[in-house]
Design a protein around this motif. Sequence first.
Motif, PDB file in Angstrom:
ATOM      1  N   ALA A 163     100.119  44.669 132.286  1.00 16.35           N
ATOM      2  CA  ALA A 163      99.442  43.202 132.877  1.00 16.35           C
ATOM      3  C   ALA A 163      98.835  43.271 134.060  1.00 16.35           C
ATOM      4  O   ALA A 163      97.899  42.370 134.269  1.00 16.35           O
ATOM      5  N   ALA A 164      99.018  44.524 134.802  1.00 13.94           N
ATOM      6  CA  ALA A 164      98.310  44.490 136.184  1.00 13.94           C
ATOM      7  C   ALA A 164      96.791  45.165 135.864  1.00 13.94           C
ATOM      8  O   ALA A 164      95.837  44.689 136.642  1.00 13.94           O
ATOM      9  N   PHE A 165      96.667  46.275 134.910  1.00 19.87           N
ATOM     10  CA  PHE A 165      95.530  46.934 134.940  1.00 19.87           C
ATOM     11  C   PHE A 165      94.626  46.518 133.671  1.00 19.87           C
ATOM     12  O   PHE A 165      93.484  46.425 133.781  1.00 19.87           O
ATOM     13  N   VAL A 166      95.275  46.274 132.745  1.00 18.28           N
ATOM     14  CA  VAL A 166      94.298  45.997 131.409  1.00 18.28           C
ATOM     15  C   VAL A 166      93.428  44.743 131.658  1.00 18.28           C
ATOM     16  O   VAL A 166      92.346  44.951 131.378  1.00 18.28           O
ATOM     17  N   PRO A 167      94.064  43.536 132.156  1.00 20.76           N
ATOM     18  CA  PRO A 167      92.965  42.406 132.259  1.00 20.76           C
ATOM     19  C   PRO A 167      92.176  42.535 133.195  1.00 20.76           C
ATOM     20  O   PRO A 167      90.931  42.226 132.960  1.00 20.76           O
ATOM     21  N   LEU A 168      92.518  43.463 134.389  1.00 29.10           N
ATOM     22  CA  LEU A 168      91.365  43.676 135.566  1.00 29.10           C
ATOM     23  C   LEU A 168      90.512  44.440 135.090  1.00 29.10           C
ATOM     24  O   LEU A 168      89.105  43.964 135.322  1.00 29.10           O
ATOM     25  N   VAL A 169      90.701  45.619 134.640  1.00 23.53           N
ATOM     26  CA  VAL A 169      89.540  46.437 134.085  1.00 23.53           C
ATOM     27  C   VAL A 169      88.717  45.863 132.953  1.00 23.53           C
ATOM     28  O   VAL A 169      87.569  45.973 132.735  1.00 23.53           O
ATOM     29  N   ALA A 209      90.687  33.668 130.086  1.00 26.30           N
ATOM     30  CA  ALA A 209      90.496  35.133 129.589  1.00 26.30           C
ATOM     31  C   ALA A 209      91.627  35.789 130.348  1.00 26.30           C
ATOM     32  O   ALA A 209      92.162  36.671 129.663  1.00 26.30           O
ATOM     33  N   TYR A 210      91.645  35.824 131.590  1.00 25.10           N
ATOM     34  CA  TYR A 210      92.792  36.530 132.329  1.00 25.10           C
ATOM     35  C   TYR A 210      94.280  36.243 131.630  1.00 25.10           C
ATOM     36  O   TYR A 210      95.082  37.111 131.381  1.00 25.10           O
ATOM     37  N   ILE A 211      94.456  34.996 131.488  1.00 21.55           N
ATOM     38  CA  ILE A 211      95.725  34.735 130.928  1.00 21.55           C
ATOM     39  C   ILE A 211      96.108  35.374 129.639  1.00 21.55           C
ATOM     40  O   ILE A 211      96.958  35.716 129.034  1.00 21.55           O
ATOM     41  N   TYR A 212      94.813  34.928 128.636  1.00 24.72           N
ATOM     42  CA  TYR A 212      95.032  35.481 127.370  1.00 24.72           C
ATOM     43  C   TYR A 212      95.070  37.182 127.292  1.00 24.72           C
ATOM     44  O   TYR A 212      95.882  37.522 126.429  1.00 24.72           O
ATOM     45  N   LEU A 213      94.344  37.664 128.110  1.00 26.55           N
ATOM     46  CA  LEU A 213      94.461  39.002 128.135  1.00 26.55           C
ATOM     47  C   LEU A 213      95.816  39.702 128.642  1.00 26.55           C
ATOM     48  O   LEU A 213      96.531  40.554 128.241  1.00 26.55           O
ATOM     49  N   GLY A 214      96.359  38.956 129.797  1.00 27.64           N
ATOM     50  CA  GLY A 214      97.655  39.170 130.245  1.00 27.64           C
ATOM     51  C   GLY A 214      98.803  39.242 129.163  1.00 27.64           C
ATOM     52  O   GLY A 214      99.677  40.050 129.076  1.00 27.64           O
ATOM     53  N   ILE A 215      98.710  37.971 128.398  1.00 30.00           N
ATOM     54  CA  ILE A 215      99.656  37.802 127.254  1.00 30.00           C
ATOM     55  C   ILE A 215      99.616  38.855 126.364  1.00 30.00           C
ATOM     56  O   ILE A 215     100.370  39.611 125.862  1.00 30.00           O
ATOM     57  N   ALA A 216      98.437  39.495 125.996  1.00 36.02           N
ATOM     58  CA  ALA A 216      98.078  40.493 125.083  1.00 36.02           C
ATOM     59  C   ALA A 216      98.420  41.600 125.625  1.00 36.02           C
ATOM     60  O   ALA A 216      99.263  42.617 124.873  1.00 36.02           O
ATOM     61  N   ALA A 217      98.521  41.835 126.901  1.00 35.13           N
ATOM     62  CA  ALA A 217      98.998  43.168 127.556  1.00 35.13           C
ATOM     63  C   ALA A 217     100.654  43.319 127.438  1.00 35.13           C
ATOM     64  O   ALA A 217     101.071  44.143 127.333  1.00 35.13           O
ATOM     65  N   LEU A 218     101.015  41.957 127.821  1.00 37.80           N
ATOM     66  CA  LEU A 218     102.580  42.133 128.005  1.00 37.80           C
ATOM     67  C   LEU A 218     103.073  42.488 126.282  1.00 37.80           C
ATOM     68  O   LEU A 218     104.329  42.691 126.387  1.00 37.80           O
TER      69      LEU A 218
END
Length: 353
Positions: A102-108, A254-263
Amino acid sequence: MKDTIPTAETASRRPEPAARGGRPRRRKLTFDRVTFFLAFLGVPLAIFVIFVLIPFGQAIFWAMTDWRGFSPDYNFVGFDNFTKMFQDDIFLKALRNVALLAAFVPLVTLTLALGVAVAITLGGPSKGPVRGIRGASFYRIISFFPYVVPAIIVGLIWAQMYDPNAGLLNGVLTGLGLDQFDTFAWLGEKAAAMPAVMFVIIWGLVGFYAVLFIAAIKGVPGELYEAAKIDGAGRFRTTISITLPAIRDSVQTAYIYLGIAALDAFVYVQAMVPNGGPDNSTLTISQRLFNVAFAKQQFGYATAMGVVLAAVTLVFAALVFLVNRLTGGGEGKSKRNAPGSRARRAAAKGGAR
């Protein structure tokens, strides 16, 4: 004296009479208002309650039992499952792994997607009007292509690519003279497994968010870029000072969606490293939940993990909203402070004068 003839427009602007005490009078419940609220508020709210809130409440109940999944018998154990969970070293590793994701995938992912979107929409020649690069549609399709492929297929393909003996990646690297990668196990080395998984997730998702940002950038008024160009701002400064603030709401979503996907990340990880990787270095909460529920038949304990995962997801979304608000975001505030809004207000003010 000039007569004033009321028209439909002026009548619609006429303020409604206030009730006694200066309070606005309540609007009458007409058939149109009632059917509107029933169709667009009542039905979605009922579906949300039935299919989201009630199942979540049931999950909290089952998380406090020792239910084994295939029997109607169970015992109420209170918070024992949660206590056991936070004493479980494997679960704690899974929690740490999803925190890394959740820390790296959305950011990158969002950084790369924003770079691709800016290059496609604003990376054209420096002379003349601001425009995208030549062949922008082709690059847009190419960048979106990995998202079209199902996640399970992406995971299986990259598992073969990472194969230490016959994988394409090691073949390419050794062909370039990097002989140390001849039999390197990308998913078998503890230090390399998680970065390799992250790379695949980013590779699979970056195209979708690039297309999302391209659509958002196209909504930014072109005169802002022309003005910045006249003032001598380069592409990087224009991206930071105009593009990013103007599409701030899209980035937050997008950050929230990606964070949920990464979690979650269950499909990607299960396809590449179904056993959790070396020393559980790639194990996620959803993988641990799946194994506990269907391999050990401890559905009550697994449900408790699901409740914790849902709570972590809600906390993540709240943190994103909080950071956005503390850094000057917020729906109403961001719209007022958006460069496009300021330009339009200035234009309207100049026109009024």
